[in-house]
Structure formats: C-alpha cells, structure tokens
Scaffold this active site. Structure first.
Site, PDB file in Angstrom:
ATOM      1  N   ASP A  12       0.681  -1.169   0.115  1.00 53.23           N
ATOM      2  CA  ASP A  12       0.075  -0.091   0.142  1.00 53.23           C
ATOM      3  C   ASP A  12       0.864   1.254  -0.003  1.00 53.23           C
ATOM      4  OD1 ASP A  12      -2.531   1.311  -0.261  1.00 53.23           O
ATOM      5  OD2 ASP A  12      -2.628   1.230   2.074  1.00 53.23           O
ATOM      6  N   HIS A  29       2.554   3.328  -9.267  1.00 50.97           N
ATOM      7  CA  HIS A  29       2.266   2.007  -9.298  1.00 50.97           C
ATOM      8  C   HIS A  29       3.334   1.071 -10.158  1.00 50.97           C
ATOM      9  CE1 HIS A  29      -1.784   2.739  -7.878  1.00 50.97           C
ATOM     10  NE2 HIS A  29      -2.136   3.417  -8.904  1.00 50.97           N
ATOM     11  N   TRP A  61     -12.093  -0.868  -8.684  1.00 50.01           N
ATOM     12  CA  TRP A  61     -12.943  -0.595  -9.882  1.00 50.01           C
ATOM     13  C   TRP A  61     -13.577   0.578 -10.160  1.00 50.01           C
ATOM     14  CZ3 TRP A  61     -11.788  -3.296 -13.973  1.00 50.01           C
ATOM     15  CH2 TRP A  61     -11.667  -4.648 -13.889  1.00 50.01           C
ATOM     16  N   ARG A  63     -11.906   3.331  -8.960  1.00 48.77           N
ATOM     17  CA  ARG A  63     -11.177   4.499  -9.458  1.00 48.77           C
ATOM     18  C   ARG A  63     -11.320   5.010 -10.997  1.00 48.77           C
ATOM     19  NH1 ARG A  63      -5.293   2.454  -6.903  1.00 48.77           N
ATOM     20  NH2 ARG A  63      -6.135   2.380  -4.701  1.00 48.77           N
ATOM     21  N   LEU A 123       8.877 -20.765  -4.737  1.00 50.25           N
ATOM     22  CA  LEU A 123       8.046 -19.726  -4.024  1.00 50.25           C
ATOM     23  C   LEU A 123       6.691 -19.966  -4.918  1.00 50.25           C
ATOM     24  CD1 LEU A 123       7.618 -17.523  -1.909  1.00 50.25           C
ATOM     25  CD2 LEU A 123       8.093 -15.996  -3.711  1.00 50.25           C
ATOM     26  N   ARG A 176       1.559  -5.016   6.193  1.00 49.94           N
ATOM     27  CA  ARG A 176       0.691  -4.093   5.539  1.00 49.94           C
ATOM     28  C   ARG A 176       1.646  -2.940   5.361  1.00 49.94           C
ATOM     29  NH1 ARG A 176      -5.363  -2.127   4.692  1.00 49.94           N
ATOM     30  NH2 ARG A 176      -4.936  -0.488   3.429  1.00 49.94           N
ATOM     31  N   ARG A 182      -5.924  -1.773   8.817  1.00 54.38           N
ATOM     32  CA  ARG A 182      -6.812  -2.476   8.665  1.00 54.38           C
ATOM     33  C   ARG A 182      -6.814  -3.712   7.400  1.00 54.38           C
ATOM     34  NH1 ARG A 182      -7.761   2.852   6.459  1.00 54.38           N
ATOM     35  NH2 ARG A 182      -7.463   2.758   4.045  1.00 54.38           N
TER      36      ARG A 182
END
Length: 227
Positions: A12, A29, A61, A63, A123, A176, A182
């Site tokens: 994030d 991104h 979706w 966005r 992995l 996170r 959250r």
C-alpha cells in the site's frame, strides 16, 4: 528464526509515494510492482513458501477509468515481461479473483504465466486481482449450494476447499505497508489467526531490511491460537 510459511502482503502507498516524489500515480504503481518482484525474491531467499499479494481489489474498480486501464495494462505487462525472472527464481504464479471482469488480454497473460510457471517450486506467488474477501466467501457459498451439499456435511475444511485459496497453507503473517491499519476486505476468512504487522513505510520505499524487521517481530510472537 521462525520463518512464516505464508505471508499476506498489502503493498500500500504507491499513489502517496508518487505524490511525495512529484510524479504521476501511474509511475508510483509501476515502482510498486517492481518492488513486489524484489520482495518475492527476498521472501524466497528467507524460506517463505507462499506469498499472497493484493494487486487490485474489487473496490479499485471505482477508481478513474484511466487509472484502472493503466493498472490492467501494467499487470499484463509485468506478467509477460517477467516470465524469465519467474523461471530463474523458481516462482510459481497464480492469480485469484474475478477473472471474468478482467480484459481479455490480461486473462490470456494470466493463463500463459500460470502454465509456464506451474512446475516451479521455490515460491508460490499468489496475486489477487479483482479480489475481495467478501466476494471470496460469497462465491464459496454459491458454489457449495450449486453442488447440492447438505448443510450437515459442511465444515470448515469443506468451506476452505471452496475458497479461491484452496490448497494453500494458512497465512501465518500479514504485512501491510503504507501506515494504514485495517484488513481492507482481503482474505478475511483465511487470516483469522494470522499475525499482523503494520509498517509506516510507503510500499515503494519498503526495503529488504524492512522485511527483516518484520520477520524478527514475527519470530518474537507467541502464537497460541486461543489455547
């Protein structure tokens, strides 16, 4: 050190990182996905067996169309362009989520990547694309009903076999990045007893040393599972 078998990752903060750098969120991104590839290698080198990473949620979706289109193309390109790296590192890739909502070209890229990496074993990289924890649970319920399974035959094991993560080890550890604390509708059933770790680092800045700090914290935890 006690290493988790299965890490769940929230990468994030890509857009906030880009804003701080004065660049577009789209570049943020891209940097975030590059960091995910590195993170996968760091995990593999430390003995982690499975990594489930949030790539695109059912809520994403909502966005802007430009950002959604960019993310779809970015995911497609990253799957195709990194096939040799997956093989070199021995990474098996699988995608979970609502595939039918994805562009056809991305669906094809997913099929090819899953097929080409199916025999890799260092992995297991589980990418969640158009995924939501509530959707996963509802989808499992619908499939159980379709199969006509009697209520008294339904237990936790059977239910888990109908989730999109069927066959995977139960997640031990949730990491996170980005400072938020959250679950954001991600693998809600699967992480009932996972250990939680929140980093203030925005994802593109999350480093190998940050992973080691997280793993050291996991090693200090006492997992009692209610006992």
């Amino acid at each position: 050190m006690n290493i988790p078998n299965h890490i769940v990752l929230f990468p994030d903060g890509n857009r906030r990182w880009a804003k701080q750098k004065g660049i577009t969120s789209l570049e943020g991104h891209k940097q975030g996905y590059n960091n995910l590839l590195d993170f996968s290698e760091w995990c593999k080198n430390r003995g982690v067996k499975t990594l489930t990473a949030f790539g695109f949620s059912t809520e994403n979706w909502n966005r802007t169309k430009d950002e959604v289109d960019y993310l779809m193309k970015l995911l497609e390109n990253c799957l195709v362009d990194n096939s040799s790296r997956y093989d070199k590192d021995g990474v098996k890739v699988r995608v979970i989520g609502q595939r039918e909502r994805l562009p056809k070209s991305l669906q094809e890229a997913i099929k090819k990547t899953e097929e080409s990496t199916k025999n890799n074993s260092n992995l297991f990289l589980n990418l969640a694309i158009s995924y939501g924890g509530k959707w996963d649970i509802l989808n499992a319920v619908k499939n159980i009903i379709k199969e006509g399974i009697e209520p008294d035959k339904i237990d936790e094991k059977l239910f888990e076999d109908h989730l999109s993560t069927a066959g995977l080890l139960t997640p031990d550890f949730i990491i996170r990045a980005g400072g938020e604390m959250r679950m954001s509708n991600f693998v809600l059933w699967q992480t009932a007893y996972s250990e939680l770790y929140f980093s203030p680092k925005l994802w593109p800045d999350f480093s190998e040393q940050d992973l080691d700090l997280a793993l050291a914290e996991f090693d200090r935890r006492s997992r009692r599972f209610g006992k």
